[in-house]
Write a protein that holds these residues in place. Structure first.
Motif, mmCIF file in Angstrom:
data_model
loop_
_atom_site.group_PDB
_atom_site.id
_atom_site.type_symbol
_atom_site.label_atom_id
_atom_site.label_comp_id
_atom_site.label_asym_id
_atom_site.label_seq_id
_atom_site.Cartn_x
_atom_site.Cartn_y
_atom_site.Cartn_z
ATOM 1 N N GLN A 221 0.794 -1.086 -0.217
ATOM 2 C CA GLN A 221 0.254 0.312 -0.037
ATOM 3 C C GLN A 221 1.168 1.696 0.362
ATOM 4 O OE1 GLN A 221 -2.513 -1.205 3.352
ATOM 5 N NE2 GLN A 221 -4.352 -0.599 2.663
ATOM 6 N N LYS A 222 1.920 0.984 1.052
ATOM 7 C CA LYS A 222 2.462 2.187 0.667
ATOM 8 C C LYS A 222 3.374 2.662 -0.805
ATOM 9 C CE LYS A 222 3.549 1.765 5.631
ATOM 10 N NZ LYS A 222 4.217 1.301 6.766
ATOM 11 N N GLU A 223 3.983 1.243 -0.726
ATOM 12 C CA GLU A 223 4.694 1.765 -2.174
ATOM 13 C C GLU A 223 3.426 2.037 -3.614
ATOM 14 O OE1 GLU A 223 8.248 1.093 -4.012
ATOM 15 O OE2 GLU A 223 8.031 1.907 -2.356
ATOM 16 N N ARG A 224 2.407 1.292 -3.383
ATOM 17 C CA ARG A 224 1.462 1.537 -4.136
ATOM 18 C C ARG A 224 1.817 3.163 -4.255
ATOM 19 N NH1 ARG A 224 -4.141 0.389 -2.429
ATOM 20 N NH2 ARG A 224 -3.765 1.456 -1.258
ATOM 21 N N GLU A 225 0.973 3.742 -3.283
ATOM 22 C CA GLU A 225 0.712 6.130 -3.017
ATOM 23 C C GLU A 225 1.968 6.632 -3.816
ATOM 24 O OE1 GLU A 225 -1.785 6.564 -2.467
ATOM 25 O OE2 GLU A 225 -2.529 4.895 -2.958
ATOM 26 N N ARG A 226 3.279 5.984 -2.666
ATOM 27 C CA ARG A 226 4.661 6.336 -3.606
ATOM 28 C C ARG A 226 4.535 6.327 -5.147
ATOM 29 N NH1 ARG A 226 9.830 5.613 -4.952
ATOM 30 N NH2 ARG A 226 9.817 3.515 -4.807
ATOM 31 N N VAL A 227 4.587 5.356 -5.960
ATOM 32 C CA VAL A 227 4.571 5.259 -7.675
ATOM 33 C C VAL A 227 3.103 6.135 -7.454
ATOM 34 C CG1 VAL A 227 3.698 4.086 -8.855
ATOM 35 C CG2 VAL A 227 5.594 3.061 -6.638
ATOM 36 N N TYR A 228 2.192 5.507 -7.434
ATOM 37 C CA TYR A 228 1.075 7.032 -8.149
ATOM 38 C C TYR A 228 1.716 8.169 -7.856
ATOM 39 C CZ TYR A 228 -3.506 8.703 -7.793
ATOM 40 O OH TYR A 228 -4.796 9.493 -8.121
ATOM 41 N N ALA A 229 1.667 8.289 -6.801
ATOM 42 C CA ALA A 229 1.531 9.779 -6.741
ATOM 43 C C ALA A 229 3.003 11.038 -7.577
ATOM 44 C CB ALA A 229 3.059 10.257 -4.950
ATOM 45 N N LYS A 230 4.220 9.843 -7.624
ATOM 46 C CA LYS A 230 5.557 10.154 -8.901
ATOM 47 C C LYS A 230 4.692 10.244 -10.231
ATOM 48 C CE LYS A 230 8.861 11.306 -9.858
ATOM 49 N NZ LYS A 230 9.958 12.014 -9.625
ATOM 50 N N LEU A 231 3.800 9.148 -10.548
ATOM 51 C CA LEU A 231 3.380 9.016 -11.569
ATOM 52 C C LEU A 231 2.001 9.964 -11.979
ATOM 53 C CD1 LEU A 231 2.788 5.205 -12.487
ATOM 54 C CD2 LEU A 231 4.104 6.505 -14.002
#
Length: 369
Positions: A284-294
């Protein structure tokens, strides 16, 4: 040594021994490709903890491999029932949720679905030659929306099975609880069976066990492939709302269907299941990080997700897929589905894999500038 060559098959003829509708069916829409970073199948990036794996292997070594497994995975169902607070007689285990989907479809009078959706609902309906209808999702400014009115109206027809992934696949959206409760109430009134496919529920924090426990027309599908990191083991289960529903589906599943080694691994995992919550939290934490970057990408649009993957709209899905693959990153094209023109899907991997994906995504844009 036998020097004879294997004979070539020389025939290309229509198969008349099988039901006519089967010969024209396409294969399941997946094509394997090799890449350093594999983000195409929504798998967990994390292996089973070493201690648990060693314990499972020890249990496997003690199994009598010459004996059939239990008829219906009785010991595993007992462990699952204790873990989930569910009646073991209302629980069906199988080697993968796909077999349970197929069993539900073969038992159903008709099938309702959304479009796009997890493709195996439609594949199973075609195999069974079952009446099948899929209602398109609605596009919104932020992403997608469930066609609630269409589904409710369709449930006024003779009862069947309605499949709804929660969170939704392949969009990643979280269907609002009020809409799911509305469908559950309609199912109660009309005799439909609402099957909530909770393959990704650990990544959204949702859990519809209370609804299924209070509504005899709601069943839950779950898997060990995602948060538990056991995609290679192939195991899923159905939480049925009653023993009667479970009995119908259990009869659709072949006897002795869950191999002894699969059951032994799952029983071991259920002795210490907390690692799955830890894995889900990290993803979940990685998903939010990748989402924010994309969201900073100049030409890609990433959709919000409550799952372990991200759906991304690109100017050209084929070009994006091939360019990422050339950079060593394998994602999944989704542009063959309605409403998903230009879309690719990327699983959330390890931090290292996600960084390589992000680098490739932004380098791709720079190379086209």
């Amino acid at each position: 040594m036998n020097s004879q060559k294997t004979p070539r098959l020389r025939y290309n003829r229509e198969v008349k021994a099988f039901k006519s509708h089967l010969s024209a069916l396409p294969r399941y829409p997946y094509q394997h490709a090799d890449a350093k970073v594999k983000l195409d199948q929504n798998e967990s990036p994390y292996e089973l903890p070493a201690e648990l794996k060693a314990r499972a292997l020890e249990k496997l070594a003690g199994l009598p491999w010459n004996r059939y497994p239990e008829l219906h995975a009785e010991k595993l169902r007992e462990a699952l029932a204790e873990h989930l607070g569910w009646d073991k007689d209302a629980l069906v285990a199988a080697p993968g949720s796909n077999l349970l989907i197929q069993s539900l479809v073969y038992a159903a009078n008709q099938v309702l679905d959304t479009s796009p959706s997890f493709p195996y609902y439609a594949v199973s309906a075609r195999l069974a030659n079952a009446p099948y209808r899929a209602f398109p999702l609605r596009r919104t400014r932020e992403g997608f929306e469930l066609p609630l009115e269409d589904l409710l109206a369709a449930m006024d027809s003779p009862p069947g099975v309605l499949f709804l992934p929660s969170p939704h696949a392949p969009t990643g959206m979280l269907v609002p609880g009020a809409l799911i409760h509305a469908l559950a109430q309609k199912a109660l009134e009309t005799g439909w069976l609402l099957v909530l496919d909770e393959a990704y529920h650990q990544f959204s924090g949702t859990d519809y066990r209370p609804l299924a426990a209070s509504n005899p027309q709601v069943a839950l599908l779950r898997t060990f492939s995602k948060a538990f990191g056991l995609g290679g083991i192939r195991a899923g289960y159905l939480l049925a709302p009653s023993k009667e529903t479970a009995n119908v589906i259990q009869n659709m599943v072949p006897p002795f269907v869950l191999p002894a080694h699969t059951a032994a691994i799952l029983e071991t995992v259920l002795e210490a299941p907390a690692y799955a919550e830890r894995y889900a939290s990290e993803i979940q934490k990685e998903r939010e990080r990748v989402y924010a970057k994309l969201r900073e990408h100049p030409s890609w649009r990433v959709f919000p997700s409550s799952s372990n993957f991200l759906l991304i709209k690109t100017p050209d899905a084929e070009a994006a897929y091939l360019s990422l693959l050339k950079a060593g990153v394998l994602v999944r094209r989704q542009d063959q589905y309605p409403l998903l023109e230009g879309c690719i899907r990327a699983s959330i991997g390890s931090t290292q894999d996600n960084n390589l994906f992000l680098d490739a995504a932004f380098n791709l844009e720079a190379s086209h500038a």
